[in-house]
Motif scaffolding. Structure first.
Motif, PDB file in Angstrom:
ATOM      1  N   THR A   8       3.014 -23.541 -44.248  1.00 37.91           N
ATOM      2  CA  THR A   8       4.447 -23.782 -44.110  1.00 37.91           C
ATOM      3  C   THR A   8       5.210 -22.546 -44.573  1.00 37.91           C
ATOM      4  O   THR A   8       4.648 -21.689 -45.252  1.00 37.91           O
ATOM      5  CB  THR A   8       4.874 -25.017 -44.929  1.00 37.91           C
ATOM      6  OG1 THR A   8       6.231 -25.321 -44.651  1.00 37.91           O
ATOM      7  CG2 THR A   8       4.686 -24.802 -46.413  1.00 37.91           C
ATOM      8  N   LEU A   9       6.467 -22.473 -44.179  1.00 41.26           N
ATOM      9  CA  LEU A   9       7.344 -21.380 -44.607  1.00 41.26           C
ATOM     10  C   LEU A   9       8.670 -21.955 -45.060  1.00 41.26           C
ATOM     11  O   LEU A   9       9.144 -22.949 -44.501  1.00 41.26           O
ATOM     12  CB  LEU A   9       7.615 -20.413 -43.456  1.00 41.26           C
ATOM     13  CG  LEU A   9       6.470 -19.528 -42.993  1.00 41.26           C
ATOM     14  CD1 LEU A   9       6.849 -18.811 -41.703  1.00 41.26           C
ATOM     15  CD2 LEU A   9       6.087 -18.520 -44.064  1.00 41.26           C
TER      16      LEU A   9
ATOM     17  N   SER B 103      11.527  -3.653 -39.665  1.00 40.00           N
ATOM     18  CA  SER B 103      11.460  -4.021 -38.250  1.00 40.00           C
ATOM     19  C   SER B 103      10.131  -4.677 -37.869  1.00 40.00           C
ATOM     20  O   SER B 103      10.059  -5.361 -36.855  1.00 40.00           O
ATOM     21  CB  SER B 103      11.707  -2.798 -37.368  1.00 40.00           C
ATOM     22  OG  SER B 103      10.738  -1.799 -37.613  1.00 40.00           O
ATOM     23  N   GLU B 104       9.075  -4.465 -38.672  1.00 44.09           N
ATOM     24  CA  GLU B 104       7.779  -5.056 -38.365  1.00 44.09           C
ATOM     25  C   GLU B 104       7.186  -5.679 -39.625  1.00 44.09           C
ATOM     26  O   GLU B 104       7.064  -5.015 -40.655  1.00 44.09           O
ATOM     27  CB  GLU B 104       6.808  -3.991 -37.834  1.00 44.09           C
ATOM     28  CG  GLU B 104       7.291  -3.339 -36.562  1.00 44.09           C
ATOM     29  CD  GLU B 104       6.343  -2.258 -36.059  1.00 44.09           C
ATOM     30  OE1 GLU B 104       5.120  -2.339 -36.336  1.00 44.09           O
ATOM     31  OE2 GLU B 104       6.834  -1.324 -35.392  1.00 44.09           O
ATOM     32  N   LEU B 105       6.795  -6.946 -39.493  1.00 47.35           N
ATOM     33  CA  LEU B 105       6.203  -7.678 -40.615  1.00 47.35           C
ATOM     34  C   LEU B 105       4.957  -8.408 -40.117  1.00 47.35           C
ATOM     35  O   LEU B 105       5.038  -9.266 -39.239  1.00 47.35           O
ATOM     36  CB  LEU B 105       7.219  -8.675 -41.189  1.00 47.35           C
ATOM     37  CG  LEU B 105       6.760  -9.544 -42.343  1.00 47.35           C
ATOM     38  CD1 LEU B 105       6.244  -8.716 -43.515  1.00 47.35           C
ATOM     39  CD2 LEU B 105       7.909 -10.454 -42.798  1.00 47.35           C
ATOM     40  N   TYR B 106       3.826  -8.031 -40.670  1.00 51.04           N
ATOM     41  CA  TYR B 106       2.545  -8.592 -40.258  1.00 51.04           C
ATOM     42  C   TYR B 106       2.003  -9.501 -41.359  1.00 51.04           C
ATOM     43  O   TYR B 106       1.679  -9.043 -42.444  1.00 51.04           O
ATOM     44  CB  TYR B 106       1.550  -7.471 -39.940  1.00 51.04           C
ATOM     45  CG  TYR B 106       2.036  -6.595 -38.810  1.00 51.04           C
ATOM     46  CD1 TYR B 106       1.798  -6.948 -37.483  1.00 51.04           C
ATOM     47  CD2 TYR B 106       2.763  -5.443 -39.070  1.00 51.04           C
ATOM     48  CE1 TYR B 106       2.275  -6.162 -36.442  1.00 51.04           C
ATOM     49  CE2 TYR B 106       3.245  -4.642 -38.039  1.00 51.04           C
ATOM     50  CZ  TYR B 106       2.990  -5.007 -36.727  1.00 51.04           C
ATOM     51  OH  TYR B 106       3.468  -4.232 -35.696  1.00 51.04           O
ATOM     52  N   LEU B 107       1.928 -10.785 -41.036  1.00 51.20           N
ATOM     53  CA  LEU B 107       1.430 -11.811 -41.956  1.00 51.20           C
ATOM     54  C   LEU B 107       0.278 -12.586 -41.323  1.00 51.20           C
ATOM     55  O   LEU B 107      -0.028 -13.700 -41.722  1.00 51.20           O
ATOM     56  CB  LEU B 107       2.561 -12.782 -42.311  1.00 51.20           C
ATOM     57  CG  LEU B 107       3.675 -12.217 -43.189  1.00 51.20           C
ATOM     58  CD1 LEU B 107       4.915 -13.085 -43.118  1.00 51.20           C
ATOM     59  CD2 LEU B 107       3.188 -12.085 -44.613  1.00 51.20           C
ATOM     60  N   ASP B 108      -0.350 -11.984 -40.333  1.00 50.59           N
ATOM     61  CA  ASP B 108      -1.416 -12.664 -39.602  1.00 50.59           C
ATOM     62  C   ASP B 108      -2.662 -12.830 -40.463  1.00 50.59           C
ATOM     63  O   ASP B 108      -2.860 -12.134 -41.453  1.00 50.59           O
ATOM     64  CB  ASP B 108      -1.763 -11.878 -38.327  1.00 50.59           C
ATOM     65  CG  ASP B 108      -2.063 -10.425 -38.625  1.00 50.59           C
ATOM     66  OD1 ASP B 108      -3.245 -10.059 -38.629  1.00 50.59           O
ATOM     67  OD2 ASP B 108      -1.122  -9.659 -38.886  1.00 50.59           O
ATOM     68  N   SER B 109      -3.485 -13.782 -40.110  1.00 52.48           N
ATOM     69  CA  SER B 109      -4.778 -14.034 -40.756  1.00 52.48           C
ATOM     70  C   SER B 109      -4.658 -14.283 -42.255  1.00 52.48           C
ATOM     71  O   SER B 109      -5.345 -13.666 -43.069  1.00 52.48           O
ATOM     72  CB  SER B 109      -5.752 -12.875 -40.483  1.00 52.48           C
ATOM     73  OG  SER B 109      -5.956 -12.732 -39.097  1.00 52.48           O
TER      74      SER B 109
ATOM     75  N   LYS C 186      -3.089 -16.669 -36.540  1.00 53.14           N
ATOM     76  CA  LYS C 186      -4.278 -16.982 -37.337  1.00 53.14           C
ATOM     77  C   LYS C 186      -3.942 -17.415 -38.768  1.00 53.14           C
ATOM     78  O   LYS C 186      -4.553 -16.970 -39.725  1.00 53.14           O
ATOM     79  CB  LYS C 186      -5.246 -15.811 -37.330  1.00 53.14           C
ATOM     80  CG  LYS C 186      -5.771 -15.507 -35.940  1.00 53.14           C
ATOM     81  CD  LYS C 186      -6.784 -14.407 -35.946  1.00 53.14           C
ATOM     82  CE  LYS C 186      -7.243 -14.143 -34.522  1.00 53.14           C
ATOM     83  NZ  LYS C 186      -8.129 -12.992 -34.451  1.00 53.14           N
ATOM     84  N   ASN C 187      -2.954 -18.293 -38.886  1.00 57.27           N
ATOM     85  CA  ASN C 187      -2.653 -18.969 -40.137  1.00 57.27           C
ATOM     86  C   ASN C 187      -3.005 -20.438 -39.953  1.00 57.27           C
ATOM     87  O   ASN C 187      -3.652 -20.797 -38.972  1.00 57.27           O
ATOM     88  CB  ASN C 187      -1.179 -18.760 -40.514  1.00 57.27           C
ATOM     89  CG  ASN C 187      -0.956 -17.463 -41.259  1.00 57.27           C
ATOM     90  OD1 ASN C 187      -1.291 -17.338 -42.417  1.00 57.27           O
ATOM     91  ND2 ASN C 187      -0.386 -16.477 -40.559  1.00 57.27           N
ATOM     92  N   LEU C 188      -2.582 -21.289 -40.847  1.00 59.43           N
ATOM     93  CA  LEU C 188      -2.959 -22.699 -40.805  1.00 59.43           C
ATOM     94  C   LEU C 188      -1.748 -23.620 -40.588  1.00 59.43           C
ATOM     95  O   LEU C 188      -1.733 -24.736 -41.073  1.00 59.43           O
ATOM     96  CB  LEU C 188      -3.668 -23.078 -42.120  1.00 59.43           C
ATOM     97  CG  LEU C 188      -4.905 -22.238 -42.457  1.00 59.43           C
ATOM     98  CD1 LEU C 188      -5.411 -22.597 -43.858  1.00 59.43           C
ATOM     99  CD2 LEU C 188      -6.001 -22.429 -41.420  1.00 59.43           C
ATOM    100  N   PHE C 189      -0.763 -23.146 -39.855  1.00 63.15           N
ATOM    101  CA  PHE C 189       0.455 -23.917 -39.642  1.00 63.15           C
ATOM    102  C   PHE C 189       0.174 -25.199 -38.851  1.00 63.15           C
ATOM    103  O   PHE C 189      -0.556 -25.177 -37.867  1.00 63.15           O
ATOM    104  CB  PHE C 189       1.500 -23.112 -38.852  1.00 63.15           C
ATOM    105  CG  PHE C 189       2.012 -21.918 -39.579  1.00 63.15           C
ATOM    106  CD1 PHE C 189       2.755 -22.068 -40.736  1.00 63.15           C
ATOM    107  CD2 PHE C 189       1.770 -20.643 -39.116  1.00 63.15           C
ATOM    108  CE1 PHE C 189       3.252 -20.973 -41.419  1.00 63.15           C
ATOM    109  CE2 PHE C 189       2.250 -19.535 -39.779  1.00 63.15           C
ATOM    110  CZ  PHE C 189       2.990 -19.702 -40.937  1.00 63.15           C
ATOM    111  N   LEU C 190       0.800 -26.276 -39.312  1.00 59.16           N
ATOM    112  CA  LEU C 190       0.767 -27.526 -38.551  1.00 59.16           C
ATOM    113  C   LEU C 190       2.030 -27.635 -37.713  1.00 59.16           C
ATOM    114  O   LEU C 190       2.018 -28.146 -36.611  1.00 59.16           O
ATOM    115  CB  LEU C 190       0.641 -28.720 -39.502  1.00 59.16           C
ATOM    116  CG  LEU C 190      -0.634 -28.731 -40.345  1.00 59.16           C
ATOM    117  CD1 LEU C 190      -0.616 -29.881 -41.319  1.00 59.16           C
ATOM    118  CD2 LEU C 190      -1.860 -28.799 -39.436  1.00 59.16           C
TER     119      LEU C 190
END
Length: 124
Positions: A96-97, A85-91, A115-119
């Protein structure tokens, strides 16, 4: 090594591996950890989440992989974690995904990607 936590089959509920300088998790590492509900892997040096990294975590509700160096998440890294239910992928360092990387997570309520580098992100 496959089945790395096998000797610890009775791990209950929480596994905290924050600040352990981990740089890779071998697919199927958690295959016999059926009781784990929360796993914390933040503040490590993980760069890639391979297919089936979290396979076998049938009761997992929370995965925190924030504050690593992740640049790539393979399509089946979170394959069929139906209770998650919770997925933390910050920083991390994601740019891209894969379009369907979160497709098999029917109970996902919180997804933190700040705080990722997504364009840009694909709507799929």
């Amino acid at each position: 090594e496959k089945d790395s936590f096998s000797p610890l089959k009775n791990l209950n509920r929480n596994l905290d591996l924050d600040f352990q300088n981990l740089n890779h998790i071998i697919p199927y590492t958690f295959i016999n950890q059926n009781k784990l509900e929360d796993i914390y892997l933040s503040h490590n040096s993980l760069t890639i989440l391979d297919n089936f990294t979290f396979n076998g975590l049938n009761e997992i509700r929370i995965i925190d992989i924030g504050k690593n160096k992740i640049i790539k998440i393979e399509l089946y890294a979170f394959y069929c974690l139906k209770i998650l239910s919770e997925l933390y992928l910050d920083s991390n360092r994601l740019t891209t995904l894969e379009p369907k990387v979160f497709e098999c997570l029917p109970n996902l309520r919180i997804l933190s990607l700040s705080k990722n580098l997504f364009l840009s992100l694909d709507r799929q």
